[in-house]
Write a protein that holds these residues in place. Structure first.
Motif, PDB file in Angstrom:
ATOM      1  N   TYR A 243       0.827  -1.199   0.000  1.00 59.11           N
ATOM      2  CA  TYR A 243       0.000   0.000   0.000  1.00 59.11           C
ATOM      3  C   TYR A 243       0.868   1.258   0.000  1.00 59.11           C
ATOM      4  CZ  TYR A 243       0.883  -0.156   5.077  1.00 59.11           C
ATOM      5  OH  TYR A 243       1.473  -0.210   6.318  1.00 59.11           O
ATOM      6  N   GLN A 244       0.323   2.367  -0.515  1.00 60.43           N
ATOM      7  CA  GLN A 244       1.064   3.615  -0.662  1.00 60.43           C
ATOM      8  C   GLN A 244       1.236   4.313   0.688  1.00 60.43           C
ATOM      9  OE1 GLN A 244       2.380   4.924  -3.766  1.00 60.43           O
ATOM     10  NE2 GLN A 244       2.009   2.742  -4.161  1.00 60.43           N
ATOM     11  N   LEU A 245       2.386   4.954   0.853  1.00 68.26           N
ATOM     12  CA  LEU A 245       2.702   5.580   2.149  1.00 68.26           C
ATOM     13  C   LEU A 245       3.625   6.769   1.947  1.00 68.26           C
ATOM     14  CD1 LEU A 245       2.569   5.380   5.305  1.00 68.26           C
ATOM     15  CD2 LEU A 245       4.613   3.960   5.183  1.00 68.26           C
ATOM     16  N   GLU A 246       3.480   7.761   2.829  1.00 66.78           N
ATOM     17  CA  GLU A 246       4.394   8.913   2.868  1.00 66.78           C
ATOM     18  C   GLU A 246       5.006   8.987   4.255  1.00 66.78           C
ATOM     19  OE1 GLU A 246       4.023  13.735   3.095  1.00 66.78           O
ATOM     20  OE2 GLU A 246       3.031  12.750   1.391  1.00 66.78           O
ATOM     21  N   ARG A 247       6.311   9.122   4.296  1.00 68.58           N
ATOM     22  CA  ARG A 247       7.037   9.236   5.570  1.00 68.58           C
ATOM     23  C   ARG A 247       7.946  10.452   5.522  1.00 68.58           C
ATOM     24  NH1 ARG A 247       6.664   6.243  10.289  1.00 68.58           N
ATOM     25  NH2 ARG A 247       8.910   6.054  10.396  1.00 68.58           N
ATOM     26  N   LYS A 248       8.175  11.052   6.690  1.00 70.90           N
ATOM     27  CA  LYS A 248       9.045  12.232   6.777  1.00 70.90           C
ATOM     28  C   LYS A 248      10.137  11.983   7.807  1.00 70.90           C
ATOM     29  CE  LYS A 248       5.281  15.427   5.578  1.00 70.90           C
ATOM     30  NZ  LYS A 248       5.799  15.816   4.259  1.00 70.90           N
ATOM     31  N   LEU A 249      11.374  12.285   7.436  1.00 73.19           N
ATOM     32  CA  LEU A 249      12.528  12.113   8.321  1.00 73.19           C
ATOM     33  C   LEU A 249      13.201  13.464   8.532  1.00 73.19           C
ATOM     34  CD1 LEU A 249      14.493  10.221   9.850  1.00 73.19           C
ATOM     35  CD2 LEU A 249      15.755   9.957   7.703  1.00 73.19           C
ATOM     36  N   PRO A 250      13.085  14.067   9.733  1.00 76.19           N
ATOM     37  CA  PRO A 250      13.735  15.361   9.984  1.00 76.19           C
ATOM     38  C   PRO A 250      15.247  15.202  10.119  1.00 76.19           C
ATOM     39  CG  PRO A 250      12.647  14.583  11.976  1.00 76.19           C
ATOM     40  CD  PRO A 250      12.308  13.608  10.895  1.00 76.19           C
ATOM     41  N   LEU A 251      15.992  16.203   9.627  1.00 73.67           N
ATOM     42  CA  LEU A 251      17.455  16.171   9.646  1.00 73.67           C
ATOM     43  C   LEU A 251      17.994  17.480  10.211  1.00 73.67           C
ATOM     44  CD1 LEU A 251      17.907  14.926   5.968  1.00 73.67           C
ATOM     45  CD2 LEU A 251      17.939  13.490   8.010  1.00 73.67           C
ATOM     46  N   ASN A 252      19.165  17.421  10.859  1.00 69.49           N
ATOM     47  CA  ASN A 252      19.829  18.668  11.237  1.00 69.49           C
ATOM     48  C   ASN A 252      20.807  19.065  10.125  1.00 69.49           C
ATOM     49  OD1 ASN A 252      22.168  17.151  11.531  1.00 69.49           O
ATOM     50  ND2 ASN A 252      22.229  17.282  13.765  1.00 69.49           N
ATOM     51  N   ASP A 253      21.525  20.164  10.311  1.00 65.40           N
ATOM     52  CA  ASP A 253      22.399  20.682   9.252  1.00 65.40           C
ATOM     53  C   ASP A 253      23.453  19.662   8.831  1.00 65.40           C
ATOM     54  OD1 ASP A 253      21.053  23.071   9.154  1.00 65.40           O
ATOM     55  OD2 ASP A 253      22.385  24.086  10.576  1.00 65.40           O
ATOM     56  N   LYS A 254      24.110  19.049   9.817  1.00 59.09           N
ATOM     57  CA  LYS A 254      25.179  18.102   9.494  1.00 59.09           C
ATOM     58  C   LYS A 254      24.642  16.850   8.816  1.00 59.09           C
ATOM     59  CE  LYS A 254      28.641  19.507  12.911  1.00 59.09           C
ATOM     60  NZ  LYS A 254      29.504  19.078  14.040  1.00 59.09           N
ATOM     61  N   ILE A 275      10.225   4.791  -5.813  1.00 59.20           N
ATOM     62  CA  ILE A 275       9.620   5.671  -4.811  1.00 59.20           C
ATOM     63  C   ILE A 275      10.154   7.083  -5.028  1.00 59.20           C
ATOM     64  CG2 ILE A 275       9.416   3.801  -3.125  1.00 59.20           C
ATOM     65  CD1 ILE A 275      11.672   5.105  -1.563  1.00 59.20           C
ATOM     66  N   ASN A 276       9.440   8.042  -4.517  1.00 57.48           N
ATOM     67  CA  ASN A 276       9.786   9.453  -4.678  1.00 57.48           C
ATOM     68  C   ASN A 276      10.398   9.961  -3.379  1.00 57.48           C
ATOM     69  OD1 ASN A 276       9.974  12.127  -5.279  1.00 57.48           O
ATOM     70  ND2 ASN A 276       7.781  12.474  -5.556  1.00 57.48           N
ATOM     71  N   MET A 277      11.607  10.523  -3.461  1.00 61.09           N
ATOM     72  CA  MET A 277      12.270  11.098  -2.288  1.00 61.09           C
ATOM     73  C   MET A 277      12.588  12.559  -2.566  1.00 61.09           C
ATOM     74  SD  MET A 277      14.832   8.180  -0.771  1.00 61.09           S
ATOM     75  CE  MET A 277      15.346   7.516  -2.348  1.00 61.09           C
ATOM     76  N   GLN A 278      12.232  13.426  -1.635  1.00 58.14           N
ATOM     77  CA  GLN A 278      12.487  14.854  -1.779  1.00 58.14           C
ATOM     78  C   GLN A 278      13.041  15.413  -0.478  1.00 58.14           C
ATOM     79  OE1 GLN A 278       8.843  16.723  -3.018  1.00 58.14           O
ATOM     80  NE2 GLN A 278       9.114  16.144  -5.175  1.00 58.14           N
ATOM     81  N   LEU A 279      14.031  16.296  -0.600  1.00 63.09           N
ATOM     82  CA  LEU A 279      14.645  16.953   0.557  1.00 63.09           C
ATOM     83  C   LEU A 279      14.273  18.420   0.524  1.00 63.09           C
ATOM     84  CD1 LEU A 279      16.560  16.813   2.992  1.00 63.09           C
ATOM     85  CD2 LEU A 279      18.459  17.233   1.415  1.00 63.09           C
ATOM     86  N   ASN A 280      13.617  18.879   1.590  1.00 60.14           N
ATOM     87  CA  ASN A 280      13.168  20.265   1.630  1.00 60.14           C
ATOM     88  C   ASN A 280      13.089  20.729   3.079  1.00 60.14           C
ATOM     89  OD1 ASN A 280      12.172  22.737   0.678  1.00 60.14           O
ATOM     90  ND2 ASN A 280      10.048  22.047   0.863  1.00 60.14           N
ATOM     91  N   ASN A 281      13.767  21.853   3.359  1.00 58.02           N
ATOM     92  CA  ASN A 281      13.728  22.448   4.705  1.00 58.02           C
ATOM     93  C   ASN A 281      14.098  21.446   5.796  1.00 58.02           C
ATOM     94  OD1 ASN A 281      12.922  24.999   3.765  1.00 58.02           O
ATOM     95  ND2 ASN A 281      10.760  24.378   3.775  1.00 58.02           N
ATOM     96  N   HIS A 282      15.203  20.744   5.590  1.00 55.46           N
ATOM     97  CA  HIS A 282      15.720  19.795   6.581  1.00 55.46           C
ATOM     98  C   HIS A 282      14.781  18.618   6.828  1.00 55.46           C
ATOM     99  CE1 HIS A 282      19.060  22.389   7.348  1.00 55.46           C
ATOM    100  NE2 HIS A 282      18.336  23.350   7.871  1.00 55.46           N
TER     101      HIS A 282
END
Length: 839
Positions: A243-254, A275-282
């Protein structure tokens, strides 16, 4: 299965499902349909649905013999015992099929009541499918493959997929829901669960949990606080989840920089190109089939793990910090709870290596940078405490003991309250009475919380609650305020109104085991005690009973490695502690029983009973006349406002140095009257800048001095040893020699009155005996000196090697205001302050 236009109109899928027999729920019907039409395991699902439909508790799993249990989990275990009975049923004539006899023969006698209903249910479903031209043959197909069965269940059970938080760098043996309805927006878990203890997939606490599970039931237990229990579970693989899913992983600067600079994002995007991966605003977002999303997320998390190394070093060039670091190197086990906590809760590995050559501890941390920085912050907090610590103390300095018979008979109420907290045999009924009984009070509820910490988690209770309630039995509430006004917040931490007695609970966490704050909260939850937890670098702060009628209180749970840096105590009456199963005994936080102070347990108890207290350290904040918050002066004022009386002058109780050292030096606070008084006297030399004043603790020299004091007292009128506080200037080898060995008569040099140790009541005289150090500073000692019977004279005699017969010292007066005092015997003077200054 219903159309959007009408809630009563079925979709084509709904029409198809409606043709199936009744499986008790739409989700199970959809799973059976998938098994029939997509995964060729129709019979397996019908069997499984048959037994699941008659089960409303997981207790059956515990009594199924191990030989029938399957490694894939509970679904296959249940299917296995169904097949075991059905195999016999299909191989014998119906009239000879005796399910009771078969169950007993197979070792399934304990579950035959369930199997009877399940087999009957299966028979009814089989008859229904035999009447269906469309599904008759499909319903007979058996695969026995868990993968196909699981995929069938996943068609309609997507909301019951849970992933081990260990895989997501979270807490071991906790699971989080992994679907689009309950997605995890950040590292704060929104939906947490544990496996049912009856499940065949349950692992020992020391073993790694299964990675992904599918559950039939998600239950909430009243005995487990805000944590779901997963029942009837099976282990699944990520590739089975579609099944389709969206997950978000927060990152710090380093972490973001590493993701880009090391090409992690490109590699993972290439490996999981569907799958689609996008990096935006950490924030790194994953979108696609949930199994692939999970694999991609775990891959990224693993590649973001880095190694951080740093040392616990003496960056302040402090002698005490250097010594304390040496002690830490010998007992790195004090960090074990910290290591266990980080590995258990966030999968961060911490290794501590002793660097004996450089006398430092090397800390190696393996985790994501955001986690590593938090670990680094904790160790920096420890170093801060270590810098202010004179001597890191032993975890078990003073064992609890019973009060002596002279006063014990008057303390039976105290022993009763001690037992309320330390008796591990207290019954559940007794605890409930303390929490909810007709005589329950704020204090009895605090006792129960303390009992949980001490008896269930082996913490040590210390501080104000032991003083005010356990020993004193004192209570107080602020006037004209309701309980909702008792709590204020500072830096997002709760603080209790200082007029409330008893105020809070202070506990030191155990050093030999991992303290699980979640399990602690679960124990409170069982007794319907509500709590909120706040975390600092060195402690948990728990707010309890915030909205309960008896009023709130707070609790400090202090990390064990931090507790060992608390080597000094403000007041004797605050120096008590309680430990598990010492049901009548009191312990001490810090050993103050040694000479010259010798404050005994019985004295402390009597002082508390009469609301008297002895100050055990210099009174910082007193010199200016305005005490600042947290100072000893501030605490004294609060004690006096509560009706307590201070006894005598402050004792300067300093812990003994480590065994390999003779002495330890501790800074004297510059806001004390003693410090400021000495600064005033030092300025009689001229324009002087006092750089520091340090207290000296040399137990061997003190012992000799105390012995000499007794001896000289007996030889003086009125047993008065004529003790005075005098200055002594020195230079070169005398600077360290005096600290380590006292005034050693082997090193006395010839002066105006012979070979002795020379002292003065004005620093101007003593300054003449000093010489500047390479950095331009000078050293002078402030000492206790036993003058005894002193011989006053203006006539110099440089040949003296001892005081004249009948005297203990010489008081030489070469000219007005230049008095000198000379003693000739070892142990007649005790250096207790070291003054460093510049002109």
């Amino acid at each position: 299965i219903l159309t959007n236009s009408s809630p009563e109109e079925l979709t084509p899928l709904g029409v198809t499902v409606s043709k199936l027999p009744d499986f008790g729920s739409v989700s199970m019907s959809l799973a059976v349909l998938a098994a029939l039409t997509q995964y060729s395991c129709g019979r397996d699902l019908i069997c499984l649905a048959s037994i699941l439909s008659v089960l409303n508790t997981s207790s059956i799993l515990k009594i199924i013999p191990d030989k029938f249990k399957r490694s894939e989990g509970d679904f296959m275990t249940l299917l296995n015992i169904m097949e075991e009975i059905l195999l016999v049923k299909l191989s014998v004539p119906a009239r000879k099929f005796d399910i009771d006899q078969i169950c007993d023969a197979k070792g399934l006698g304990a579950v035959k009541h369930v199997l009877k209903q399940a087999i009957r249910r299966y028979g009814n479903l089989a008859k229904a499918f035999n009447l269906s031209n469309e599904y008759r043959n499909l319903a007979q197909i058996k695969s026995g493959r868990w993968e196909l069965i699981a995929k069938s269940l996943l068609v309609s059970h997507t909301d019951k997929v849970f992933v081990s938080m260990k895989e997501l760098q979270g807490k071991v043996h906790r699971f989080t829901r992994y679907n689009i309805q309950k997605q995890q927006q950040d590292d704060n878990v929104l939906d947490v669960a544990v496996l049912d203890l009856q499940s065949t997939l349950t692992r020992a606490i020391t073993s790694a949990p299964v990675s992904i599970v599918l559950a039939r039931d998600i239950r909430y237990s009243s005995s487990i606080r805000a944590t779901a229990v997963l029942s009837f579970v099976g282990e699944i693989k990520s590739s089975w989840i579609e099944y389709q899913l969206e997950r978000k992983l927060p990152l710090n600067d380093k972490e973001e920089a590493k993701l880009n600079n090391d090409g992690i994002l490109n590699k993972v995007t290439s490996a999981f190109n569907f799958i689609n991966m996008q990096l935006n605003n950490h924030v790194l977002t994953f979108k696609g089939p949930s199994g692939a999303v999970l694999d991609a997320e775990l891959d990224v998390r693993q590649q973001l793990v880095t190694e951080m190394k740093f040392n616990l070093t003496n960056d302040a060039a402090s002698e005490n910090l250097k010594r304390n670091l040496e002690s830490v190197m010998k007992m790195t086990r004090i960090f074990n709870p910290l290591i266990w906590r980080w590995e258990t809760q966030q999968q961060v590995k911490i290794t501590i290596n002793n660097d004996t050559a450089n006398k430092t501890c090397e800390i190696c941390v393996e985790g994501r940078d955001s986690q590593n920085q938090l670990v680094f912050k904790e160790f920096q907090s420890f170093l801060k405490w270590l810098r202010s610590c004179a001597v890191i103390r032993h975890p078990n300095a003073v064992s609890p003991r019973i009060l002596k018979p002279q006063i014990r008979h008057t303390c039976l109420d105290i022993e009763e309250r001690i037992a309320h907290i330390t008796d591990s045999k207290r019954t559940t009924v007794d605890l409930w009475n303390g929490v909810k009984g007709s005589k329950a009070t704020r204090e009895t509820r605090m006792e129960v919380v303390a009992w949980i910490a001490v008896c269930k988690f082996e913490c040590r209770l210390e501080g104000g609650f032991v003083r005010d309630w356990v020993v004193g039995g004192y209570t107080n509430r602020p006037a004209n305020t309701n309980t909702s006004q008792w709590i204020t917040y500072n830096n997002n931490l709760p603080y209790l109104d200082k007029d409330i007695i008893p105020s809070d609970l202070d506990c030191h966490l155990p050093s030999h085991k991992y303290f699980d704050i979640e399990k602690f909260l679960d124990e409170l939850h069982k007794l319907q005690i509500k709590a909120k937890v706040y975390r600092e670098d060195w402690r948990y702060v728990v707010l309890l009973d915030e909205n309960y009628k008896t009023g709130p209180f707070t609790m400090d749970l202090i990390e064990p490695h931090i507790a060992l840096t608390h080597d000094r105590i403000d007041f004797d009456v605050s120096n008590l502690s309680l430990e598990k199963d010492y049901t009548k005994e009191l312990g001490m936080r810090v050993d103050i029983t040694q000479t010259p102070h010798s404050v005994q347990l019985e004295t402390i108890v009597e002082n508390i009973k009469h609301k008297k207290f002895q100050v055990l350290r210099p009174i910082d904040g007193e010199a200016s006349g305005i005490s600042y918050s947290g100072s000893v002066s501030d605490r004294i004022n609060k004690m006096k406002q509560r009706g307590w009386t201070q006894l005598g002058k402050a004792m300067h109780v300093i812990p003994n140095p480590q065994s390999k050292y003779n002495a330890v030096l501790v800074p004297l606070p510059n806001s004390t009257n003693l410090y400021q008084g000495l600064v005033t006297l030092m300025n009689t030399i001229g324009t002087v800048q006092v750089l520091s004043i340090e207290q000296i603790k040399n137990p061997d020299v003190e012992a000799v001095y105390e012995m000499m004091k007794k001896l000289i007292s007996k030889q003086c009128a009125g047993n008065n040893p004529n003790e005075k506080e005098l200055f002594h200037g020195t230079k070169d080898g005398g600077i360290d020699g005096i600290v380590n060995d006292g005034f050693d008569d082997r090193f006395y040099k010839q002066g105006k009155w012979g070979y002795g140790a020379y002292f003065a009541d004005t620093p101007k005289v003593s300054h003449a005996y000093t010489a500047p150090l390479p950095n331009g500073s000078y050293i002078m000692y402030y000492n206790k000196v036993l003058l005894g019977n002193q011989s006053d004279t203006t006539v110099q005699n440089s040949t003296l090697a001892a005081a004249p017969l009948g005297y203990h010292s010489v008081h030489g007066i070469p000219q007005p205001n230049m008095d000198e005092y000379i003693v000739y015997r070892y142990g007649q003077a005790l250096p207790y302050l070291k003054i460093t200054y510049k002109l």
